[in-house]
Every structure is written in C-alpha cells, then in structure tokens.
Motif scaffolding. Structure first.
Motif, PDB file in Angstrom:
ATOM      1  N   ASP A 223       0.813  -1.218   0.000  1.00 52.38           N
ATOM      2  CA  ASP A 223       0.000   0.000   0.000  1.00 52.38           C
ATOM      3  C   ASP A 223       0.847   1.269   0.000  1.00 52.38           C
ATOM      4  N   THR A 224       2.008   1.235   0.636  1.00 49.10           N
ATOM      5  CA  THR A 224       2.815   2.448   0.807  1.00 49.10           C
ATOM      6  C   THR A 224       3.986   2.579  -0.160  1.00 49.10           C
ATOM      7  N   ALA A 225       4.313   1.528  -0.898  1.00 47.12           N
ATOM      8  CA  ALA A 225       5.491   1.553  -1.782  1.00 47.12           C
ATOM      9  C   ALA A 225       5.486   2.735  -2.759  1.00 47.12           C
ATOM     10  N   PRO A 226       4.361   3.094  -3.402  1.00 48.99           N
ATOM     11  CA  PRO A 226       4.390   4.251  -4.313  1.00 48.99           C
ATOM     12  C   PRO A 226       4.716   5.564  -3.592  1.00 48.99           C
ATOM     13  N   PHE A 227       4.251   5.714  -2.353  1.00 49.66           N
ATOM     14  CA  PHE A 227       4.580   6.907  -1.578  1.00 49.66           C
ATOM     15  C   PHE A 227       6.088   6.993  -1.351  1.00 49.66           C
ATOM     16  N   TRP A 228       6.691   5.889  -0.891  1.00 50.93           N
ATOM     17  CA  TRP A 228       8.128   5.893  -0.586  1.00 50.93           C
ATOM     18  C   TRP A 228       8.980   5.998  -1.845  1.00 50.93           C
ATOM     19  N   GLU A 229       8.534   5.415  -2.966  1.00 51.21           N
ATOM     20  CA  GLU A 229       9.260   5.566  -4.233  1.00 51.21           C
ATOM     21  C   GLU A 229       9.231   7.030  -4.656  1.00 51.21           C
TER      22      GLU A 229
ATOM     23  N   LEU B  51       6.162  14.223  -3.713  1.00 54.58           N
ATOM     24  CA  LEU B  51       5.202  13.885  -2.674  1.00 54.58           C
ATOM     25  C   LEU B  51       3.985  13.278  -3.358  1.00 54.58           C
ATOM     26  N   ARG B  52       3.849  11.974  -3.254  1.00 54.43           N
ATOM     27  CA  ARG B  52       2.739  11.262  -3.882  1.00 54.43           C
ATOM     28  C   ARG B  52       1.683  10.937  -2.840  1.00 54.43           C
ATOM     29  N   ILE B  53       0.437  11.278  -3.176  1.00 53.08           N
ATOM     30  CA  ILE B  53      -0.696  10.919  -2.339  1.00 53.08           C
ATOM     31  C   ILE B  53      -1.743  10.275  -3.238  1.00 53.08           C
ATOM     32  N   GLN B  54      -2.759   9.728  -2.640  1.00 53.21           N
ATOM     33  CA  GLN B  54      -3.797   9.076  -3.426  1.00 53.21           C
ATOM     34  C   GLN B  54      -4.970  10.024  -3.657  1.00 53.21           C
ATOM     35  N   ARG B  55      -5.637   9.809  -4.792  1.00 53.52           N
ATOM     36  CA  ARG B  55      -6.854  10.543  -5.125  1.00 53.52           C
ATOM     37  C   ARG B  55      -7.861   9.524  -5.609  1.00 53.52           C
ATOM     38  N   CYS B  56      -9.079   9.636  -5.107  1.00 54.55           N
ATOM     39  CA  CYS B  56     -10.143   8.706  -5.493  1.00 54.55           C
ATOM     40  C   CYS B  56     -10.767   9.177  -6.798  1.00 54.55           C
TER      41      CYS B  56
ATOM     42  N   HIS C 161      -8.797  13.622  -2.145  1.00 54.55           N
ATOM     43  CA  HIS C 161      -7.455  13.125  -1.867  1.00 54.55           C
ATOM     44  C   HIS C 161      -7.470  12.324  -0.575  1.00 54.55           C
ATOM     45  N   VAL C 162      -6.526  11.389  -0.479  1.00 54.84           N
ATOM     46  CA  VAL C 162      -6.457  10.476   0.659  1.00 54.84           C
ATOM     47  C   VAL C 162      -5.015  10.370   1.140  1.00 54.84           C
ATOM     48  N   PHE C 163      -4.830  10.453   2.428  1.00 49.62           N
ATOM     49  CA  PHE C 163      -3.558  10.123   3.056  1.00 49.62           C
ATOM     50  C   PHE C 163      -3.888   9.695   4.465  1.00 49.62           C
ATOM     51  N   TYR C 164      -3.458   8.639   4.874  1.00 51.02           N
ATOM     52  CA  TYR C 164      -2.362   7.748   4.609  1.00 51.02           C
ATOM     53  C   TYR C 164      -2.723   6.755   3.510  1.00 51.02           C
ATOM     54  N   PRO C 165      -1.715   6.121   2.864  1.00 51.86           N
ATOM     55  CA  PRO C 165      -1.994   5.181   1.778  1.00 51.86           C
ATOM     56  C   PRO C 165      -2.834   3.987   2.243  1.00 51.86           C
TER      57      PRO C 165
ATOM     58  N   MET D  88     -15.788   4.739   0.027  1.00 51.10           N
ATOM     59  CA  MET D  88     -15.569   3.285   0.082  1.00 51.10           C
ATOM     60  C   MET D  88     -15.283   2.644  -1.284  1.00 51.10           C
ATOM     61  N   ALA D  89     -14.953   3.440  -2.286  1.00 53.06           N
ATOM     62  CA  ALA D  89     -14.609   2.897  -3.606  1.00 53.06           C
ATOM     63  C   ALA D  89     -13.178   2.371  -3.579  1.00 53.06           C
ATOM     64  N   ASP D  90     -12.900   1.417  -4.450  1.00 51.80           N
ATOM     65  CA  ASP D  90     -11.538   0.905  -4.576  1.00 51.80           C
ATOM     66  C   ASP D  90     -10.873   1.514  -5.812  1.00 51.80           C
ATOM     67  N   ALA D  91     -11.083   2.833  -5.994  1.00 51.46           N
ATOM     68  CA  ALA D  91     -10.640   3.538  -7.195  1.00 51.46           C
ATOM     69  C   ALA D  91      -9.561   4.573  -6.875  1.00 51.46           C
ATOM     70  N   LEU D  92      -8.627   4.223  -5.993  1.00 55.78           N
ATOM     71  CA  LEU D  92      -7.571   5.169  -5.624  1.00 55.78           C
ATOM     72  C   LEU D  92      -6.426   5.126  -6.620  1.00 55.78           C
ATOM     73  N   GLN D  93      -5.991   6.323  -7.014  1.00 59.73           N
ATOM     74  CA  GLN D  93      -4.861   6.465  -7.931  1.00 59.73           C
ATOM     75  C   GLN D  93      -3.822   7.354  -7.275  1.00 59.73           C
ATOM     76  N   TRP D  94      -2.574   7.170  -7.645  1.00 58.59           N
ATOM     77  CA  TRP D  94      -1.489   7.987  -7.101  1.00 58.59           C
ATOM     78  C   TRP D  94      -1.308   9.241  -7.937  1.00 58.59           C
ATOM     79  N   VAL D  95      -1.200  10.398  -7.268  1.00 55.14           N
ATOM     80  CA  VAL D  95      -0.956  11.674  -7.928  1.00 55.14           C
ATOM     81  C   VAL D  95       0.187  12.379  -7.202  1.00 55.14           C
ATOM     82  N   VAL D  96       0.847  13.292  -7.886  1.00 59.01           N
ATOM     83  CA  VAL D  96       1.918  14.076  -7.278  1.00 59.01           C
ATOM     84  C   VAL D  96       1.311  15.350  -6.714  1.00 59.01           C
ATOM     85  N   ALA D  97       1.476  15.560  -5.423  1.00 61.61           N
ATOM     86  CA  ALA D  97       0.961  16.756  -4.747  1.00 61.61           C
ATOM     87  C   ALA D  97       2.022  17.853  -4.793  1.00 61.61           C
TER      88      ALA D  97
END
Length: 131
Positions: A12-18, A25-30, A36-40, A48-57
């Motif tokens: 769950d957190t690997a994209p944030f740390w990469e 600074l990568r966070i998730q956006r539904c 936007h969502v943080f923590y990963p 409650m959707a499983d539609a989270l994508q990584w974006v650069v903040a």
C-alpha cells in the motif's frame, strides 16, 4: 548509538516511498469521489470505492499543529529538541513530519523537502516558505 528505525514500504505504501526517494510527494486521489487520501490504503475512506490512484501533490501546506520533542529514544537523542508538525496540505490531507524551522507557528506556510536517509529511502520534512 542504536540503529534508527525507518519505515518499511509495503504494497500500500510503496508508491509513496518511491515518490519520496525521487523527490515527489505522492498521495492518493479517489477517481470515484475526487477526494485526496492520506495515509496510503486500498479503499477510499470517503466513499468506500476501490478507485484510488497515485498523484503528485505540490507539497505546499500550512502547519496545522506541532510539538517540540525534548525527550526521545536513544536513536534521536542527539537531535533533541526538534519540532514535529502535522501539516495540512493544499490537497486537503494532513501529513506528519519534521519541521525544519526555528520557531514553528500554527498556520505557517510550509513546503515539503526530502531528506535522504539511505540509498533507498528519503523522508518528508517541511520548510517554511514565504507566501
């Protein structure tokens, strides 16, 4: 001195740390509700959707709250006292990190900066910015 504890990326957190490793600074956006969502995590806590994508903040935000650490474990004792803050990002999520400022103030504008701690890991810190 004891070896410092560092985060261990997981699925769950690997994209944030990469992102941190390369200075982003990568966070998730539904993509379902647009928030936007943080923590990963795997599921959006808002809809409650499983539609989270990584974006650069942008990494810009303001100090929401802070504390100054005076007493800490042996691994960090030589750096005390140091401020740690909860930063509210422009994207609307809050992220905790070290504040690289002499006198932190609630509402202070800050920008993320990354501190390299190993070949594979960088940690987000926040520096004051002029608005």
């Amino acid at each position: 001195m004891a070896e410092r504890p560092y985060p261990v990326p997981d699925r769950d957190t690997a994209p944030f740390w990469e992102g941190a490793r390369v200075g982003e600074l990568r966070i998730q956006r539904c993509s379902a509700c647009g928030r936007h969502v943080f923590y990963p995590r795997a599921i959006c806590p808002h809809c409650m959707a499983d539609a989270l994508q990584w974006v650069v903040a942008s990494g810009r935000g303001t100090v929401y709250s802070f504390t100054v650490v005076h007493r800490t474990s042996e691994e960090f004792r030589d750096e005390a006292p140091f401020p740690v803050g909860l930063v509210e990002l422009v994207a609307g999520v809050r992220l905790m990190g070290r504040l690289e400022v002499a006198e932190p103030v609630v509402g202070m504008p800050v920008q993320v900066a990354f501190k390299r701690v190993s070949d594979e890991l960088s940690l987000p810190h926040f520096k004051e910015v002029e608005e």
